[in-house]
Design an enzyme around this catalytic site. Structure first.
Site, mmCIF file in Angstrom:
data_model
loop_
_atom_site.group_PDB
_atom_site.id
_atom_site.type_symbol
_atom_site.label_atom_id
_atom_site.label_comp_id
_atom_site.label_asym_id
_atom_site.label_seq_id
_atom_site.Cartn_x
_atom_site.Cartn_y
_atom_site.Cartn_z
ATOM 1 N N ILE A 106 0.735 -1.135 -0.162
ATOM 2 C CA ILE A 106 -0.089 -0.026 0.007
ATOM 3 C C ILE A 106 0.726 1.078 0.172
ATOM 4 O O ILE A 106 0.369 2.293 -0.165
ATOM 5 C CB ILE A 106 -0.900 0.181 1.198
ATOM 6 C CG1 ILE A 106 -0.457 -0.102 2.423
ATOM 7 C CG2 ILE A 106 -1.838 -1.054 1.080
ATOM 8 C CD1 ILE A 106 -1.044 0.035 3.724
ATOM 9 N N GLY A 107 2.058 1.160 0.030
ATOM 10 C CA GLY A 107 3.126 2.288 -0.217
ATOM 11 C C GLY A 107 4.378 2.100 -0.051
ATOM 12 O O GLY A 107 4.807 0.808 0.521
ATOM 13 N N GLY A 109 8.473 4.000 0.461
ATOM 14 C CA GLY A 109 9.194 5.144 0.836
ATOM 15 C C GLY A 109 10.670 4.868 1.142
ATOM 16 O O GLY A 109 11.231 3.917 0.652
ATOM 17 N N GLY A 110 11.153 6.174 1.547
ATOM 18 C CA GLY A 110 12.961 6.255 1.665
ATOM 19 C C GLY A 110 13.281 4.996 2.781
ATOM 20 O O GLY A 110 14.385 4.679 2.494
ATOM 21 N N MET A 111 12.206 4.465 3.516
ATOM 22 C CA MET A 111 12.805 3.542 4.442
ATOM 23 C C MET A 111 12.533 2.055 4.076
ATOM 24 O O MET A 111 12.980 1.297 4.707
ATOM 25 C CB MET A 111 12.302 3.873 5.889
ATOM 26 C CG MET A 111 12.856 5.178 6.331
ATOM 27 S SD MET A 111 12.442 5.592 8.146
ATOM 28 C CE MET A 111 13.060 7.098 8.354
ATOM 29 N N GLY A 112 11.285 2.029 3.290
ATOM 30 C CA GLY A 112 11.015 0.533 3.067
ATOM 31 C C GLY A 112 9.545 0.637 2.434
ATOM 32 O O GLY A 112 8.893 1.706 2.075
ATOM 33 N N VAL A 114 5.555 -0.644 2.537
ATOM 34 C CA VAL A 114 4.364 -0.879 3.442
ATOM 35 C C VAL A 114 3.296 -1.861 2.860
ATOM 36 O O VAL A 114 2.987 -1.806 1.829
ATOM 37 C CB VAL A 114 3.773 0.442 3.945
ATOM 38 C CG1 VAL A 114 2.677 -0.004 5.093
ATOM 39 C CG2 VAL A 114 4.748 1.259 4.541
ATOM 40 N N LYS A 129 5.711 -2.688 7.795
ATOM 41 C CA LYS A 129 6.741 -2.044 6.939
ATOM 42 C C LYS A 129 7.986 -2.958 6.917
ATOM 43 O O LYS A 129 8.600 -3.572 8.005
ATOM 44 C CB LYS A 129 7.094 -0.649 7.644
ATOM 45 C CG LYS A 129 8.354 0.222 6.885
ATOM 46 C CD LYS A 129 8.380 1.550 7.460
ATOM 47 C CE LYS A 129 7.294 2.540 6.439
ATOM 48 N NZ LYS A 129 7.463 3.829 6.934
ATOM 49 N N ASP A 223 11.661 13.669 11.481
ATOM 50 C CA ASP A 223 11.041 13.731 10.002
ATOM 51 C C ASP A 223 9.660 13.982 9.677
ATOM 52 O O ASP A 223 8.978 13.361 9.194
ATOM 53 C CB ASP A 223 11.481 12.401 9.522
ATOM 54 C CG ASP A 223 11.777 12.410 7.947
ATOM 55 O OD1 ASP A 223 11.738 13.389 7.219
ATOM 56 O OD2 ASP A 223 11.426 11.528 7.260
#
Length: 625
Positions: A106-107, A109-112, A114, A129, A223
């Site tokens: 479902i998403g 990003g910069g960290m992993g 989801v 995540k 952040d």
């Protein structure tokens, strides 16, 4: 670049751990460092000194000639960048996880990435995540990750996404979180355009509530940005990814090599505070206030403060330049909101808001308090209105046919039942003696923000109740109480709040907690409210009423410094940690029960109860229909 002149020697700058006191570089040496004119050896010495000396690091901002911003144009950093749509495949090693069933991405990003998932044992939806492996390249990273998440998991606040679990599964590090069915603020703005000042303010107040709570628990976010803030369909706001920023920062500090800017910067270029660019480890809650200021700038203008620039240019902008004024990019903005956002984004942390309480007061002072504020729920209806514009015509035709009895199985003569109408009605229970003025005052002020609210003070006896401020010589406030709780009908009210006396849970003041007959009245009234899905709340010593009535058994509740250990122990409640000071008290919601640890929590208790009361009204309307 080769050194010009004598430069600096190791003897010129000593470690901060050495004695005598270290010598600080002069203005010329700092300028040569920024321009890369020192030898590689002296450059490394300077970097080590600047890492330890915040005074010299701040002096860098005022160097003439080639600036720190110019150097940042060439610096690679550990900055958290864009978030991609969720289209990643479920990792093969997690497809048959014994505890979690991964459903879809479902998403990302910069960290992993989801994933929507289901916890098998409890049959509840969760979000998982899967963190990037690059975050765990050293031996201590996994242990640090699990420690950070253990701390984050203790955060229990309605405006923070809750973390449930963290583990290493088949070589992958995963974080299990509360599944939030909402959308990122960044997506809201992209779809609907900029937000109005009132809506942005209401969102910000909720974010501040969550950040303030986390700060009291010893955590800052590092952040804050629109992508890390979720807006739910009912208008509630939740902050996500607590603890992860510190994980990445610590990983960078463990990396081999000299401590350069590359190893010190973490954040998101559009929303990072200046002090985080200089040294992320020195960030505090004021850095989160800066990030929230940049987020508000985005919500109100549609773009981040330094949009359309390279990463280095954005960092230089946060350090050295003012963003385009909101007056130009968001015409018609309330001057009060403009002033608040500008102060939040001040480059000097000492000149920003120095507490979340101060920031909340500033938000509360924006606009005309007497004017009815539009709620987020109402604003969210803009999307619903667009849909209704398309299907509204057919609905009106069907409604007309139904009214005239032309649709089989439906008749206009069928009653709709008694629909909830009128104002939201609060019953505020106060002690007849030692009633605490700040507590009552904050509840009253908070309720007066809403125009559709009625409140009635009730007590253990009718008559005049004086509210003491505990200040020598202060004139007490007085209210007239016409009815006791036993004379009320729970069906006539939408919300119930218990307050305590200034001397805590003393039987002399909080009689509804300690007098058996009165406590039975409180229990029966509260149970009747809860049975009809109406909220029941308490503040400070008022929570003793709920505790002694057995209503908190097995429930989460906010600790109050003025409730005795005996009351807490026999209540069977799951209490939060006892706050060391009154201003560290928190608010806890468990289903329809809302408890606040001190009078400072009154605005948040009222806000949550208003939301619940309105939801209850809406549910009753649907059931009657």
């Amino acid at each position: 670049m080769p050194s010009r002149g004598t430069g600096m020697n190791r003897s010129d700058i000593k470690s901060s751990d050495s004695k005598p006191r270290p010598k600080h570089p002069n203005q010329r040496q700092l300028s040569r460092f920024i321009n890369g004119e020192l030898s590689s050896e002296n450059q490394a010495v300077m970097e080590r000194h600047l890492e330890r000396c915040t005074k010299c690091a701040r002096r860098l901002e005022h160097i003439d000639g080639d600036t720190l911003g110019e150097r940042l144009l060439e610096v690679g950093t550990l900055l958290n960048q864009s978030v991609a749509p969720g289209n990643q495949a479920i990792p093969e090693s997690l497809r048959n996880h014994e505890r979690y069933e991964l459903i879809e991405c479902i998403g990302a990003g910069g960290m992993g990435d989801v994933f929507r998932a289901r916890q098998r044992s409890m049959d509840r939806p969760v979000a998982i995540k899967v963190l990037k492996q690059s975050l765990f390249e050293n031996d201590r990273a996994v242990a640090r990750f699990q420690n950070e998440i253990r701390v984050a998991a203790k955060l229990n606040h309605p405006n923070i996404v809750h973390s449930y679990d963290a583990e290493v599964s088949n070589g992958l590090n995963i974080l299990v979180m509360e599944l939030v069915e909402g959308e990122k603020l960044s997506d809201v703005v992209e779809r609907e355009g900029t937000l109005g000042g009132d809506e942005a303010k209401e969102i910000a107040i909720q974010i501040v509530s969550g950040l303030e709570y986390a700060s009291h628990q010893g955590m800052i976010h590092r952040d804050i940005k629109p992508q890390n803030i979720m807006l739910l369909p009912d208008g509630k706001v939740k902050v996500t990814d607590f603890g992860l920023a510190k994980l990445v920062l610590a990983q960078s500090e463990d990396a081999a090599g000299s401590l350069t800017l590359e190893g010190e910067v973490f954040g998101t270029p559009d929303y990072i505070a200046p002090e985080q660019i200089r040294d992320s480890a020195s960030a505090d809650f004021r850095s989160d206030i800066y990030g929230l200021g940049c987020t508000l700038y985005f919500l109100l203008s549609g773009t981040p403060p330094f949009a359309g620039m390279s990463v280095g240019e954005k960092l230089a902008g946060h350090l050295e330049h003012d963003a385009p004024s909101l007056i130009d990019v968001a015409p018609g903005l309330d001057p009060g909101m403009l002033a608040v956002v500008e102060k939040m984004m001040h480059k000097n942390p000492e000149l920003r808001f120095q507490s979340y309480a101060e920031l909340t007061r500033a938000f509360s002072g924006i606009g005309n308090p007497a004017r009815k504020e539009e709620t987020i729920v109402a604003q969210r209806k803009r999307s619903t209105g667009k849909i209704f514009a398309v299907i509204g015509g057919p609905i009106m035709v069907l409604l007309a046919l139904w009214l005239f009895g032309l649709i089989p199985g439906m008749s206009s003569s069928q009653p709709l039942g008694d629909l909830p109408t009128g104002n939201i009605k609060f019953a505020i229970v106060v002690p007849s003696r030692f009633a605490f003025h700040p507590e009552i005052q904050e509840i009253s002020r908070s309720l007066k923000r809403y125009q559709n609210v009625e409140l009635e003070y009730v007590s253990d006896q009718a008559g005049r109740v004086k509210f003491s401020s505990r200040k020598k010589g202060a004139k007490p406030s007085v209210v007239e109480v016409t009815r006791t709780l036993g004379e009320l009908d729970a069906a006539d009210f939408d919300a119930l709040v218990f307050t305590g006396g200034w001397n805590g849970d003393s039987p002399d003041s909080t009689l509804y907690a300690f007098d058996p007959k009165l406590n039975d009245q409180a229990r029966d009234f509260a149970r009747s409210m809860l049975a009809n899905r109406k909220p029941v709340g308490s503040i400070c010593g008022g929570t003793a009423v709920l505790a002694n009535a057995g209503l908190l058994h097995g429930k989460k509740a906010a600790s109050c410094r003025y409730i005795s250990d005996a009351v807490r122990d026999r209540s069977g409640a799951i209490w939060t940690e006892l706050p060391r000071r009154d201003d560290l008290a928190v608010v806890v919601r468990d289903d329809l029960l809302v408890t606040g640890g001190n009078y400072v929590n009154a605005p948040e208790v009222v806000r949550l109860m208003m939301d619940l009361a309105q939801e209850s009204r809406g549910s009753a309307t649907e059931e009657n229909r």
